[in-house]
Design a protein around this motif. Structure first.
Motif, PDB file in Angstrom:
ATOM      1  N   LEU A 112       0.819  -1.219   0.000  1.00  0.00           N
ATOM      2  CA  LEU A 112       0.000   0.000   0.000  1.00  0.00           C
ATOM      3  C   LEU A 112       0.854   1.271   0.000  1.00  0.00           C
ATOM      4  O   LEU A 112       0.341   2.361  -0.282  1.00  0.00           O
ATOM      5  CB  LEU A 112      -0.914   0.023   1.231  1.00  0.00           C
ATOM      6  N   ARG A 113       2.121   1.115   0.376  1.00  0.00           N
ATOM      7  CA  ARG A 113       3.029   2.255   0.499  1.00  0.00           C
ATOM      8  C   ARG A 113       2.499   3.269   1.515  1.00  0.00           C
ATOM      9  O   ARG A 113       2.396   4.464   1.240  1.00  0.00           O
ATOM     10  CB  ARG A 113       3.251   2.927  -0.861  1.00  0.00           C
ATOM     11  N   VAL A 114       2.162   2.733   2.679  1.00  0.00           N
ATOM     12  CA  VAL A 114       1.686   3.598   3.756  1.00  0.00           C
ATOM     13  C   VAL A 114       2.625   3.469   4.946  1.00  0.00           C
ATOM     14  O   VAL A 114       3.369   2.489   5.076  1.00  0.00           O
ATOM     15  CB  VAL A 114       0.244   3.246   4.187  1.00  0.00           C
ATOM     16  N   ASN A 115       2.579   4.452   5.812  1.00  0.00           N
ATOM     17  CA  ASN A 115       3.422   4.502   6.996  1.00  0.00           C
ATOM     18  C   ASN A 115       2.565   4.808   8.218  1.00  0.00           C
ATOM     19  O   ASN A 115       1.412   5.257   8.091  1.00  0.00           O
ATOM     20  CB  ASN A 115       4.501   5.578   6.839  1.00  0.00           C
ATOM     21  N   PRO A 116       3.109   4.575   9.405  1.00  0.00           N
ATOM     22  CA  PRO A 116       2.362   4.938  10.613  1.00  0.00           C
ATOM     23  C   PRO A 116       1.943   6.405  10.587  1.00  0.00           C
ATOM     24  O   PRO A 116       2.730   7.280  10.223  1.00  0.00           O
ATOM     25  CB  PRO A 116       3.371   4.666  11.740  1.00  0.00           C
ATOM     26  N   GLY A 117       0.697   6.644  10.931  1.00  0.00           N
ATOM     27  CA  GLY A 117       0.162   8.001  10.911  1.00  0.00           C
ATOM     28  C   GLY A 117      -0.688   8.289   9.695  1.00  0.00           C
ATOM     29  O   GLY A 117      -1.486   9.243   9.703  1.00  0.00           O
ATOM     30  N   ASP A 118      -0.551   7.475   8.628  1.00  0.00           N
ATOM     31  CA  ASP A 118      -1.367   7.671   7.426  1.00  0.00           C
ATOM     32  C   ASP A 118      -2.804   7.221   7.685  1.00  0.00           C
ATOM     33  O   ASP A 118      -3.077   6.439   8.600  1.00  0.00           O
ATOM     34  CB  ASP A 118      -0.793   6.883   6.246  1.00  0.00           C
ATOM     35  N   THR A 119      -3.709   7.702   6.844  1.00  0.00           N
ATOM     36  CA  THR A 119      -5.121   7.324   6.947  1.00  0.00           C
ATOM     37  C   THR A 119      -5.503   6.465   5.751  1.00  0.00           C
ATOM     38  O   THR A 119      -5.140   6.770   4.609  1.00  0.00           O
ATOM     39  CB  THR A 119      -6.018   8.568   6.998  1.00  0.00           C
ATOM     40  N   ILE A 120      -6.232   5.381   6.018  1.00  0.00           N
ATOM     41  CA  ILE A 120      -6.681   4.485   4.955  1.00  0.00           C
ATOM     42  C   ILE A 120      -8.177   4.231   5.134  1.00  0.00           C
ATOM     43  O   ILE A 120      -8.743   4.478   6.204  1.00  0.00           O
ATOM     44  CB  ILE A 120      -5.916   3.144   4.975  1.00  0.00           C
ATOM     45  N   THR A 121      -8.799   3.737   4.063  1.00  0.00           N
ATOM     46  CA  THR A 121     -10.229   3.403   4.142  1.00  0.00           C
ATOM     47  C   THR A 121     -10.378   1.912   4.425  1.00  0.00           C
ATOM     48  O   THR A 121      -9.652   1.084   3.875  1.00  0.00           O
ATOM     49  CB  THR A 121     -10.952   3.752   2.835  1.00  0.00           C
ATOM     50  N   VAL A 122     -11.335   1.593   5.282  1.00  0.00           N
ATOM     51  CA  VAL A 122     -11.556   0.204   5.694  1.00  0.00           C
ATOM     52  C   VAL A 122     -13.046  -0.092   5.639  1.00  0.00           C
ATOM     53  O   VAL A 122     -13.870   0.715   6.089  1.00  0.00           O
ATOM     54  CB  VAL A 122     -11.046  -0.049   7.129  1.00  0.00           C
ATOM     55  N   SER A 123     -13.380  -1.259   5.079  1.00  0.00           N
ATOM     56  CA  SER A 123     -14.777  -1.697   5.085  1.00  0.00           C
ATOM     57  C   SER A 123     -14.814  -3.213   5.156  1.00  0.00           C
ATOM     58  O   SER A 123     -13.807  -3.889   4.926  1.00  0.00           O
ATOM     59  CB  SER A 123     -15.513  -1.211   3.833  1.00  0.00           C
ATOM     60  N   GLY A 124     -16.006  -3.715   5.449  1.00  0.00           N
ATOM     61  CA  GLY A 124     -16.163  -5.163   5.541  1.00  0.00           C
ATOM     62  C   GLY A 124     -16.311  -5.826   4.190  1.00  0.00           C
ATOM     63  O   GLY A 124     -16.386  -7.052   4.111  1.00  0.00           O
ATOM     64  N   GLY A 125     -16.358  -5.065   3.127  1.00  0.00           N
ATOM     65  CA  GLY A 125     -16.511  -5.610   1.783  1.00  0.00           C
ATOM     66  C   GLY A 125     -17.386  -4.701   0.946  1.00  0.00           C
ATOM     67  O   GLY A 125     -17.805  -3.617   1.388  1.00  0.00           O
ATOM     68  N   GLU A 126     -17.662  -5.115  -0.289  1.00  0.00           N
ATOM     69  CA  GLU A 126     -18.492  -4.321  -1.190  1.00  0.00           C
ATOM     70  C   GLU A 126     -19.885  -4.123  -0.592  1.00  0.00           C
ATOM     71  O   GLU A 126     -20.494  -5.051  -0.068  1.00  0.00           O
ATOM     72  CB  GLU A 126     -18.612  -5.022  -2.551  1.00  0.00           C
ATOM     73  N   GLY A 127     -20.357  -2.887  -0.669  1.00  0.00           N
ATOM     74  CA  GLY A 127     -21.702  -2.586  -0.197  1.00  0.00           C
ATOM     75  C   GLY A 127     -21.811  -2.351   1.289  1.00  0.00           C
ATOM     76  O   GLY A 127     -22.916  -2.209   1.813  1.00  0.00           O
ATOM     77  N   THR A 128     -20.671  -2.332   1.995  1.00  0.00           N
ATOM     78  CA  THR A 128     -20.703  -2.074   3.438  1.00  0.00           C
ATOM     79  C   THR A 128     -20.170  -0.676   3.718  1.00  0.00           C
ATOM     80  O   THR A 128     -19.582  -0.024   2.849  1.00  0.00           O
ATOM     81  CB  THR A 128     -19.859  -3.107   4.209  1.00  0.00           C
TER      82      THR A 128
END
Length: 377
Positions: free
Chosen positions: A149-165
């Motif tokens: 993902l090329r992310v580091n501590p402190g970055d913000t990402i999107t999280v979901s349980g799957g499509e449509g959630t």
């Protein structure tokens, strides 16, 4: 009768005091031997427990898996498992719920867990950043997945349980390295995972870290299997067997060292006692000429040896405890309790060794011919 024993004790004590130099050497040998024996016995007794705690730094040694075809454990079963293990020292029971999550539109295996307990059960997890805070929208990423993902501590990402959630923003609190599959996973709090996947009250497995040897773990496994329906306990054999192997070798080493020290003490005391008998040949001959029989000679020399062993045993027991305490504190970072039983064992062994070491000198003493000695030969 009391006066008789008192006189015998005074005679033996005076005999030792008249030969301070030689007896000091013998006493030192016995005390050193008793110190090592007492210390080693204490270490032998305490090492399994201390090593058991030390091995807990390498993770859980018992897994709780689903015992039914549903592949699910009821979260309430964890309380039953803890109750079943009430007689054991439990470091922690970490619940896990595994399912897929959608992270920045990428599907990844996620784990919901209790981070506070996880830190206790799996202290070997290396975190760059920090652990997710309780009650916060924070996530822990495996190192391999974070690199993708090329992310580091402190970055913000999107999280979901799957499509449509529902999609939520999570802050990356840290990146974890374990050397295992966890580096390809992501981890959120257990309630968040259960809510995102609609699996309230469900678990995939639980990791248990309990301070116990391999035999005790086997008994604990059977006890859980009997007491808690719907779960299947399973030993983490690699950890349990490694722990058993290390403990077995360490205890064997302690036993060998103890035997070697006993033999060396035996030789040293025996040599000293033989020198004393040689010095006292004239005295022994005179006693025999005055009517002392071999029984009295044997009693005197055995009395000297046993008194020497008792004094050395008392001194050695104290120093042995200090030795074992030092080893435990410096190696394991924990102190040990003083054991009166070990003092008694060390004392008995010291008296036994000095008594055994006196056998040959006593035999030489009983063979002294008073007629030859008094003629000056």
């Amino acid at each position: 009768m009391m006066n008789r024993y008192k006189m015998f004790f005074i005679m033996v004590a005076n005999s030792l005091l008249r030969r301070r130099a030689r007896m000091a050497i013998a006493l030192l040998a016995v005390a050193i031997g008793a110190t090592i024996i007492s210390g080693m016995i204490t270490v032998y007794k305490e090492v399994p427990e201390q090593m058991g705690r030390a091995f807990r730094a390498y993770g859980a040694n018992l897994l709780i898996l689903p015992g039914t075809d549903t592949g699910v454990i009821e979260e309430s079963s964890i309380a039953s498992v803890r109750k079943s293990l009430s007689g054991y020292e439990i470091v922690g029971i970490t619940p896990f719920l595994y399912d897929t999550l959608l992270i920045n539109h990428q599907t990844v295996m996620g784990g919901g867990t209790d981070f506070a307990v996880l830190q206790e059960v799996s202290p070997y997890w290396q975190i760059r950043g920090e652990w997710p805070a309780a009650g916060e929208k924070e996530i822990l990423l495996g190192a391999e997945f974070a690199a993708k993902l090329r992310v580091n501590p402190g970055d913000t990402i999107t999280v979901s349980g799957g499509e449509g959630t529902i999609v939520s923003d999570y802050r990356v609190s840290g990146i974890v390295r374990t050397g295992g599959n966890e580096e390809n996973f992501v981890f959120v709090s257990l309630p968040d995972m259960q809510n995102m996947k609609g699996r309230l009250g469900e678990l995939s497995l639980a990791q248990v870290s309990v301070v116990a040897g391999q035999d005790e773990l086997t008994r604990a496994e059977e006890k859980i299997r009997t007491d808690v329906p719907g779960v299947e306990p399973q030993l983490v054999k690699q950890i349990a067997q490694s722990e058993g192997t290390v403990l077995g070798k360490l205890q064997a080493l302690v036993l060998i060292v103890t035997v070697v020290v006993l033999v060396l003490t035996l030789i040293c005391v025996s040599t000293t006692m033989m020198a004393i008998v040689t010095e006292r040949r004239r005295e022994i001959g005179l006693k025999k000429a005055l009517g002392a029989d071999n029984r009295h000679i044997v009693a005197e020399f055995f009395g000297e040896g046993c008194l020497l062993g008792a004094l050395g045993g008392v001194l050695g027991s104290g120093f042995g405890y200090l030795f074992a305490q030092s080893v435990s504190v410096n190696v394991f970072g924990r102190g040990i309790e003083f054991s009166g039983t070990i003092v008694v064992v060390a004392l008995v062994m010291s008296v036994f060794v000095t008594g055994l070491a006196s056998l040959l000198p006593v035999r030489i003493a009983t063979n002294v011919d008073p007629a030859i000695i008094l003629r000056g030969e």
